[in-house]
Design a protein around this motif. Structure first.
Motif, PDB file in Angstrom:
ATOM      1  N   SER A 108       0.846  -1.190   0.000  1.00 14.62           N
ATOM      2  CA  SER A 108       0.000   0.000   0.000  1.00 14.62           C
ATOM      3  C   SER A 108       0.890   1.251   0.000  1.00 14.62           C
ATOM      4  N   ASN A 109       0.309   2.387  -0.285  1.00 14.37           N
ATOM      5  CA  ASN A 109       1.066   3.642  -0.262  1.00 14.37           C
ATOM      6  C   ASN A 109       1.637   3.911   1.128  1.00 14.37           C
ATOM      7  N   GLY A 110       0.870   3.581   2.146  1.00 12.19           N
ATOM      8  CA  GLY A 110       1.342   3.773   3.520  1.00 12.19           C
ATOM      9  C   GLY A 110       2.570   2.933   3.830  1.00 12.19           C
ATOM     10  N   GLN A 111       2.598   1.711   3.330  1.00 13.15           N
ATOM     11  CA  GLN A 111       3.754   0.849   3.558  1.00 13.15           C
ATOM     12  C   GLN A 111       4.994   1.385   2.832  1.00 13.15           C
ATOM     13  N   VAL A 112       4.794   1.911   1.636  1.00 10.18           N
ATOM     14  CA  VAL A 112       5.914   2.492   0.892  1.00 10.18           C
ATOM     15  C   VAL A 112       6.436   3.723   1.623  1.00 10.18           C
ATOM     16  N   LEU A 113       5.543   4.586   2.068  1.00  8.38           N
ATOM     17  CA  LEU A 113       5.961   5.788   2.800  1.00  8.38           C
ATOM     18  C   LEU A 113       6.642   5.427   4.117  1.00  8.38           C
ATOM     19  N   ALA A 114       6.154   4.395   4.785  1.00  8.63           N
ATOM     20  CA  ALA A 114       6.789   3.958   6.029  1.00  8.63           C
ATOM     21  C   ALA A 114       8.205   3.455   5.760  1.00  8.63           C
ATOM     22  N   PHE A 115       8.406   2.757   4.662  1.00 10.97           N
ATOM     23  CA  PHE A 115       9.743   2.291   4.304  1.00 10.97           C
ATOM     24  C   PHE A 115      10.675   3.472   4.022  1.00 10.97           C
ATOM     25  N   ILE A 116      10.193   4.446   3.250  1.00  9.12           N
ATOM     26  CA  ILE A 116      11.016   5.624   2.943  1.00  9.12           C
ATOM     27  C   ILE A 116      11.358   6.375   4.223  1.00  9.12           C
ATOM     28  N   TRP A 117      10.387   6.541   5.096  1.00  9.19           N
ATOM     29  CA  TRP A 117      10.622   7.235   6.369  1.00  9.19           C
ATOM     30  C   TRP A 117      11.670   6.479   7.199  1.00  9.19           C
ATOM     31  N   ALA A 118      11.562   5.182   7.253  1.00  9.24           N
ATOM     32  CA  ALA A 118      12.520   4.385   8.028  1.00  9.24           C
ATOM     33  C   ALA A 118      13.934   4.516   7.448  1.00  9.24           C
ATOM     34  N   GLN A 119      14.051   4.548   6.121  1.00 14.40           N
ATOM     35  CA  GLN A 119      15.367   4.710   5.506  1.00 14.40           C
ATOM     36  C   GLN A 119      15.974   6.063   5.851  1.00 14.40           C
ATOM     37  N   TRP A 120      15.155   7.122   5.810  1.00 13.86           N
ATOM     38  CA  TRP A 120      15.676   8.453   6.148  1.00 13.86           C
ATOM     39  C   TRP A 120      16.013   8.555   7.626  1.00 13.86           C
ATOM     40  N   MET A 121      15.258   7.920   8.480  1.00  9.34           N
ATOM     41  CA  MET A 121      15.513   8.027   9.920  1.00  9.34           C
ATOM     42  C   MET A 121      16.750   7.241  10.357  1.00  9.34           C
ATOM     43  N   ARG A 122      17.261   6.383   9.491  1.00  7.26           N
ATOM     44  CA  ARG A 122      18.530   5.720   9.788  1.00  7.26           C
ATOM     45  C   ARG A 122      19.680   6.719   9.732  1.00  7.26           C
ATOM     46  N   ARG A 123      19.501   7.812   8.993  1.00  7.73           N
ATOM     47  CA  ARG A 123      20.544   8.834   8.828  1.00  7.73           C
ATOM     48  C   ARG A 123      19.934  10.230   8.990  1.00  7.73           C
ATOM     49  N   PRO A 124      19.608  10.642  10.211  1.00  5.57           N
ATOM     50  CA  PRO A 124      18.938  11.934  10.395  1.00  5.57           C
ATOM     51  C   PRO A 124      19.811  13.128  10.006  1.00  5.57           C
ATOM     52  N   ARG A 125      21.123  13.020  10.190  1.00  4.13           N
ATOM     53  CA  ARG A 125      22.001  14.134   9.794  1.00  4.13           C
ATOM     54  C   ARG A 125      22.036  14.297   8.283  1.00  4.13           C
ATOM     55  N   LEU A 126      21.974  13.185   7.585  1.00  6.37           N
ATOM     56  CA  LEU A 126      21.927  13.244   6.127  1.00  6.37           C
ATOM     57  C   LEU A 126      20.622  13.876   5.657  1.00  6.37           C
ATOM     58  N   LEU A 127      19.526  13.560   6.328  1.00  9.80           N
ATOM     59  CA  LEU A 127      18.244  14.189   6.012  1.00  9.80           C
ATOM     60  C   LEU A 127      18.326  15.694   6.202  1.00  9.80           C
ATOM     61  N   THR A 128      18.929  16.116   7.309  1.00  8.46           N
ATOM     62  CA  THR A 128      19.080  17.547   7.576  1.00  8.46           C
ATOM     63  C   THR A 128      19.948  18.205   6.511  1.00  8.46           C
ATOM     64  N   ALA A 129      21.038  17.543   6.135  1.00 10.25           N
ATOM     65  CA  ALA A 129      21.921  18.096   5.104  1.00 10.25           C
ATOM     66  C   ALA A 129      21.212  18.210   3.761  1.00 10.25           C
ATOM     67  N   CYS A 130      20.470  17.187   3.375  1.00 10.42           N
ATOM     68  CA  CYS A 130      19.751  17.221   2.097  1.00 10.42           C
ATOM     69  C   CYS A 130      18.678  18.308   2.099  1.00 10.42           C
ATOM     70  N   ALA A 131      17.938  18.401   3.187  1.00 12.57           N
ATOM     71  CA  ALA A 131      16.905  19.438   3.273  1.00 12.57           C
ATOM     72  C   ALA A 131      17.534  20.828   3.275  1.00 12.57           C
ATOM     73  N   GLY A 132      18.640  20.983   3.999  1.00 12.34           N
ATOM     74  CA  GLY A 132      19.319  22.275   4.028  1.00 12.34           C
ATOM     75  C   GLY A 132      19.863  22.663   2.666  1.00 12.34           C
ATOM     76  N   LEU A 133      20.484  21.722   1.965  1.00 17.96           N
ATOM     77  CA  LEU A 133      20.986  22.010   0.622  1.00 17.96           C
ATOM     78  C   LEU A 133      19.852  22.370  -0.329  1.00 17.96           C
ATOM     79  N   THR A 134      18.728  21.710  -0.184  1.00 17.81           N
ATOM     80  CA  THR A 134      17.583  22.025  -1.024  1.00 17.81           C
ATOM     81  C   THR A 134      17.100  23.450  -0.766  1.00 17.81           C
TER      82      THR A 134
END
Length: 110
Positions: free
Chosen positions: A18-44
């Motif tokens: 389901s879409n929820g399962q896909v979004l949960a997977f993406i969220w879990a992948q990003w939460m493995r690297r929170p600093r990388l998420l911050t860097a990507c969002a900041g660069l954007t």
């Protein structure tokens, strides 16, 4: 191309996830690297800022070239500002697109 023989008679495919399962997977992948998420969002966000500065920089170039007392140094300076803003915008866009955990280069950064 799709293989029509693999479809059921009514033409409807069953969804594996389901879409929820896909979004949960993406969220879990990003939460493995929170600093990388911050860097990507900041660069954007920095890239968006440079993108919004492009009309200002091109306006400075137009003003410098259209000035009757045309000074070449002023025009070249405005050109340098425009090229710098554009290069910074493209660098931020490229860096933010390739820094995520779904990037092809992400496998070596675990």
């Amino acid at each position: 191309m799709s293989d029509d023989s693999a479809l059921p008679e009514d033409g409807a495919r069953t969804r594996v996830l389901s879409n929820g399962q896909v979004l949960a997977f993406i969220w879990a992948q990003w939460m493995r690297r929170p600093r990388l998420l911050t860097a990507c969002a900041g660069l954007t966000l920095v890239g968006v800022g440079f993108d919004l500065a492009l009309p200002w920089a091109s306006g400075k170039l137009v003003d410098a070239v259209a000035d009757p007392a045309h000074a070449a140094a002023r025009a070249w300076g405005a050109w340098l500002v425009l090229i710098s803003v554009f290069a910074a915008m493209r660098w931020c866009a490229t860096a933010s697109a390739t820094c995520g955990p779904c990037s092809p280069r992400a496998t070596w950064r675990r």
